[in-house]
Design an enzyme around this catalytic site. Structure first.
Site, mmCIF file in Angstrom:
data_model
loop_
_atom_site.group_PDB
_atom_site.id
_atom_site.type_symbol
_atom_site.label_atom_id
_atom_site.label_comp_id
_atom_site.label_asym_id
_atom_site.label_seq_id
_atom_site.Cartn_x
_atom_site.Cartn_y
_atom_site.Cartn_z
ATOM 1 N N LYS A 27 19.895 10.880 -42.160
ATOM 2 C CA LYS A 27 19.665 11.662 -40.950
ATOM 3 C C LYS A 27 18.499 12.632 -41.124
ATOM 4 O O LYS A 27 17.759 12.911 -40.171
ATOM 5 C CB LYS A 27 20.948 12.396 -40.545
ATOM 6 N N TYR A 61 24.715 9.969 -45.773
ATOM 7 C CA TYR A 61 24.531 10.199 -44.339
ATOM 8 C C TYR A 61 23.536 11.328 -44.103
ATOM 9 O O TYR A 61 22.648 11.224 -43.237
ATOM 10 C CB TYR A 61 25.878 10.531 -43.700
#
Length: 264
Positions: free
Chosen positions: A154, A150
Site C-alpha cells: 500500500k 500489506y
C-alpha cells in the site's frame, strides 16, 4: 475535474469502497464500468446500478486486465477515470505467511494496478482531462505490526501514484491517492480488532464521497480517519519510537484480533 459525463473504470467494483464509488459517481452523472472476480457479486452489484456496465475479470491476470480495458472501451468508446481499487489482505506474522499469500498481496495490490495503469495511459491521455485514482490504505502511511506485506504494497502504490503524477504532469492525466482508514467492507469482516485497538470503521459511502470530492477539487490525496489519524501520521514522522511504544502496549491483543484477517 467535473465527473459528470466522465467514463470510469473501477476495479473491484462489486463490493466495498469500489461499489460505493460506483454509486457515488453514477449519482453525479458519470458513466461507470465495474469489474470483479466473482460473477454472482458482480451481477448483484450491476442490478443495484442500473446505469452501470461491467464484466467479470480478475485484474491480477493479464487476461483480466485486457477484458477490463476492452470492456470499458467497447461500452463507452474511451476512458477518463481509472480507479485502481481491487485489493487483497492477509494479516499475521511475516514468518507465518505463505509465499502464495505474500505473492497475492503483491500482485493484486501493487503489480496489477501498475500494469493496468500502464495499459490505460493511451486511453487516458486521449481523453485530455483524465485521472487515475489509486486506493491505498492508512497503513500505507503508518505501518502496523502483523501487516508488514500489506503495508509495504500500500505504501508502494502510494509512491507509484506520486511518481506517476509528476511523470504525467501537464499531459492531461491527474493522479489522486486515497488513504482509507478502517472501513466497513467485506474485506474487514474477518478482522476482529475493535475501537479499543484503533479500528473504528466508517461507512464505505463516506470514503467514496470524499474521493469524489477530491477528484472535483483536483486534490493530490484524500486521507481518512479524521483528527486522530492526522495526529498519528504527524507523530509517526516526528517520533516514530513513540508510535512503536503505542503498538507495543497492545501488541498481544492486536495480534490475536487480526490473526484471522484474510481477504485474498
Amino acid at each position: 475535474m467535473e465527473v459528470k459525463g466522465k467514463r470510469v473504470l473501477i476495479t473491484g467494483g462489486s463490493s466495498g469502497i469500489g461499489f460505493a464509488l460506483a454509486q457515488a459517481l453514477s449519482e453525479r452523472g458519470a458513466r461507470v464500468f465495474i469489474t470483479g472476480r466473482r460473477r454472482a457479486a458482480l451481477d448483484q452489484a450491476l442490478a443495484s446500478l442500473p446505469s452501470a456496465q461491467g464484466v467479470t475479470a480478475d485484474v491480477g491476470t493479464q487476461a483480466g486486465r485486457i477484458l477490463s480495458l476492452d470492456g470499458v472501451h467497447a461500452a463507452f468508446g474511451g476512458l477518463d477515470i481509472l480507479v485502481n481499487n481491487a485489493g487483497a489482505v492477509r494479516a499475521g506474522r511475516l514468518e507465518t505467511l505463505s509465499e502464495d499469500e505474500i505473492a497475492a498481496m503483491v500482485n493484486v495490490d501493487l503489480l496489477a494496478p501498475i500494469l493496468l495503469t500502464r495499459s490505460a495511459i493511451p486511453l487516458l491521455r486521449a481523453s485530455g482531462d483524465a485521472a487515475v485514482v489509486n486506493i491505498s490504505s492508512g497503513m500505507g502511511l503508518i505501518g502496523a505490526p502483523f501487516y508488514s506485506v500489506y503495508a509495504a504494497v500500500k505504501a508502494g502504490i502510494a509512491h507509484f501514484g506520486e511518481a506517476l503524477r509528476r511523470e504525467l504532469d501537464g499531459e492531461g492525466v491527474h493522479v489522486l491517492t486515497v488513504y482509507p482508514g478502517g472501513t466497513d467492507t467485506p474485506m474487514m469482516k474477518s478482522n476482529n480488532a475493535g475501537a479499543s485497538l484503533g479500528f473504528v470503521l466508517e461507512p464505505a459511502a463516506a470514503v467514496a464521497a470524499a474521493t469524489v470530492d477530491g477528484l472535483n477539487a483536483g486534490a493530490l490525496s484524500v486521507v481518512r480517519g479524521g483528527e486522530a489519524r492526522a495526529n498519528m501520521i504527524s507523530l509517526n514522522r516526528a517520533d516514530p519510537a513513540a508510535v512503536d511504544a503505542r503498538f507495543r502496549a497492545m501488541k498481544a491483543a492486536f495480534e490475536e484480533a487480526v490473526r484471522s484477517h484474510s481477504s485474498l
